[in-house]
Scaffold this motif. Structure first.
Motif, short mmCIF file in Angstrom:
data_model
loop_
_atom_site.label_atom_id
_atom_site.label_comp_id
_atom_site.label_asym_id
_atom_site.label_seq_id
_atom_site.Cartn_x
_atom_site.Cartn_y
_atom_site.Cartn_z
N ILE A 44 0.88 -1.17 0.00
CA ILE A 44 0.00 0.00 0.00
C ILE A 44 0.91 1.22 0.00
N VAL A 45 0.88 2.03 -1.07
CA VAL A 45 1.81 3.14 -1.20
C VAL A 45 1.06 4.45 -1.40
N GLU A 184 5.19 0.65 7.41
CA GLU A 184 6.44 1.40 7.26
C GLU A 184 7.55 0.79 8.13
N PRO A 185 7.84 -0.50 8.00
CA PRO A 185 8.75 -1.14 8.95
C PRO A 185 10.22 -0.82 8.71
N THR A 186 10.57 -0.17 7.59
CA THR A 186 11.99 0.08 7.30
C THR A 186 12.31 1.55 7.13
N THR A 187 11.35 2.45 7.38
CA THR A 187 11.53 3.87 7.07
C THR A 187 12.73 4.48 7.79
N VAL A 215 3.06 -1.55 4.05
CA VAL A 215 2.77 -0.13 3.88
C VAL A 215 4.08 0.64 3.72
N SER A 216 4.15 1.49 2.69
CA SER A 216 5.37 2.27 2.47
C SER A 216 5.07 3.48 1.61
N VAL A 221 11.62 0.74 -2.35
CA VAL A 221 11.58 -0.32 -1.35
C VAL A 221 10.53 -1.37 -1.72
N VAL A 222 9.37 -0.89 -2.12
CA VAL A 222 8.27 -1.79 -2.47
C VAL A 222 8.65 -2.71 -3.62
#
Length: 547
Positions: A44-45, A184-187, A215-216, A221-222
């Motif tokens: 989901i972007v 957003e686990p890597t933001t 989610v990002s 990244v996606v």
């Protein structure tokens, strides 16, 4: 049959200023529909405020506040919106796992990580204490935490950002859920840790057949993890499709804009002939800083030499723990170095010793304090919520004795330069977006007319399109005002698009220093090469981008 499905799902927040029957008149999320198949990864972007997190939190009953939802949220054959709270809680605990963006805020600071993972097992299983603790160690090993027996006894504050995120993932997979929602686990993670987390999620999915909603705001990244992509804007679905379809042939202009913003962040800007770099403004020699806890001493920086020229942007990059922020806080005058020398425009910094009644913050001369200012990472935390925008920008001017008339004139001037709309000056931070807040933080830093601005991870909390806007703002300030920047970031893509020179800090000190184009195209250090290889990229082929 889909595992998880949103069907014409809408979310409205109550507006207390409206009559009761109209309190929920405005939808934040508008009739959103998409589905997730078993074992599939759906990304989901969208930009900040597009409804990514709000829709998922509301759909699973985790959103606080006075809200109203419409439509259906189906998990297998259950409508989560119509289930009693106890039934929904059982499903969320056992079959849907969550990985939140900021593990620091979502892990209890006074509980060991082992106890926090065990709490999930205690709540949702009948395992005895011995079996629970054995499962905790298995989970820590599965997510790549070294020395699980030792680390299980640590508190979150003793772990790195990447390790805390792995603990969150361990909690999410503890009960082998059918679905993981990763928000957003890597933001906030550096590129190598980010790559490790993405690889971990991909491996866990392959081993357990888990579906993932990822989610990002970053399409680069996606591209490394998604099977399908859902694009949101303003709470509405813009378009959806497989990763390859969306990346190779986007139908909507908004999607094309997101893709272009992600590509722009990793392009070294070789042609900056119009920018004039003057003689050294900041000169740092032999910079050394140690931190002491009891009998243990940790070296943050040792023997660092570098300069920043008049009107130059110098990037400082490296992984978490490399000493980037330590360099920034010392240059900004928030703490002293243990050894070395620092001069800014000929003014020396105090080095060593203790200052201000036992603190380690140096007492800088007024002309030095005016010459260097700081922009913090988190625009949400760096502005006083009880001060208006005008008051926040005016604060440093008032502290330096400016008259009321001069303050008002100067605030209006820096607001224009940083593209802060005049109507925002009387608002409070809560009414502003993340990008607006960061513009205001930059305006405040420019209020005293500094010659050097230290920007410590100023884009980490922003979506990619807002990042591009702030990058363009900083470049325009460099050109029009001749302001120099020490730009600190874990994101090499951002640094590539803004800095003239780059300092790469590795685990053993300085890996290399050089012109941006040289460092990004022909790195001399193996460490720099590994960082560059870890940058998520949007290449012509999504299949190539995912490798």
């Amino acid at each position: 049959m889909p595992l998880f499905q949103l069907d014409a799902f809408s979310v409205s927040f109550a507006d207390p200023g409206l009559p009761q029957r109209h309190r929920f008149a405005l939808d934040t999320v508008h009739e959103l529909s998409y589905s997730v198949e078993p074992g599939e990864t759906v990304a989901i972007v969208g930009e900040s405020g597009s409804g990514k997190s709000v829709s998922l939190l509301a759909a699973t009953g985790l959103l606080d506040g006075d809200i109203r939802t419409r439509g259906r949220v189906l998990f297998r054959d259950h409508d989560l919106l119509s289930l009693p709270q106890a039934s929904r809680r059982r499903i969320l605990g056992k079959e849907i796992g969550f990985v939140f963006q900021d593990p620091q805020s979502n892990l209890h600071p006074f509980m060991t990580i082992g106890a926090q993972i065990e709490e999930v097992l205690t709540e949702h299983t009948s395992l005895n204490r011995t079996a629970r603790r054995r499962r905790v160690l298995e989970l820590l090993g599965e997510v790549g935490i070294p020395r699980p027996e030792e680390k299980a006894q640590h508190h979150p504050g003793h772990l790195s950002g990447g390790q805390r995120q792995r603990v969150m993932i361990a909690m999410a997979i503890a009960l082998n859920p059918a679905l993981i929602i990763a928000d957003e686990p890597t933001t906030a993670l550096d590129v190598s840790v980010q790559a490790g987390i993405l690889d971990l999620l991909t491996r866990l999915q392959a081993e357990h057949g888990t579906a993932i909603v990822f989610v990002s705001h970053d399409l680069a990244v996606v591209s490394r993890i998604a099977d399908r992509v859902v694009v949101l804007k303003g709470g509405r679905l813009v378009e959806t499709g497989t990763r390859d379809e969306l990346y190779e042939n986007p139908r909507e202009q908004y999607t094309r804009d997101l893709l272009e913003a992600s590509r722009a962040r990793i392009r070294p800007r070789a042609a900056r002939d119009g920018i004039r770099i003057g003689p050294p403004l900041l000169e740092v020699t032999g910079l050394t800083k140690h931190y002491r806890r009891g009998r243990r001493t940790t070296t943050a920086i040792e023997g660092l030499d570098f300069t920043v020229g008049e009107g130059e942007i110098v990037g400082v990059v490296g992984e978490s723990g490399s000493g980037k922020s330590t360099v920034g806080t010392i240059v900004a005058g928030l703490q002293t170095a243990d050894a070395g020398s620092i001069t800014l425009a000929g003014h020396p910094y105090p080095v060593g010793g203790r200052h201000r009644a036992g603190t380690t913050a140096p007492h800088l001369a007024p002309e030095l304090r005016r010459s260097v200012q700081l922009v913090f990472q988190d625009p949400f935390a760096s502005l006083n919520p009880r001060r208006t925008v005008f008051q926040s920008i005016a604060a440093p001017l008032e502290a330096h004795g400016w008259s009321r008339a001069a303050v008002r004139e100067r605030v209006a001037e820096v607001a224009r330069r940083t593209v802060v709309d005049e109507v925002l000056l009387e608002r409070y931070p809560v009414a502003l977006s993340g990008g607006q807040k960061q513009r205001i933080a930059i305006a405040r830093a420019l209020a005293l007319g500094p010659r050097l601005v230290v920007a410590d991870e100023p884009l980490a909390a922003l979506d990619v399109t807002t990042q591009v806007e702030i990058i363009e703002l900083i470049l325009s300030l460099q050109q029009t005002l001749g302001t120099a920047f020490l730009f600190i970031s874990h994101d090499l893509g951002v640094v590539a698009s803004i800095a003239q020179r780059v300092i790469v800090l590795g685990p053993d000190g300085v890996a290399e220093i050089g012109r941006t184009e040289q460092v990004f195209t022909e790195p001399r250090s193996e460490y720099t090469g590994s960082l560059l290889a870890a940058i998520p990229r949007l290449d012509d082929s999504p299949a190539e981008a995912s490798r």
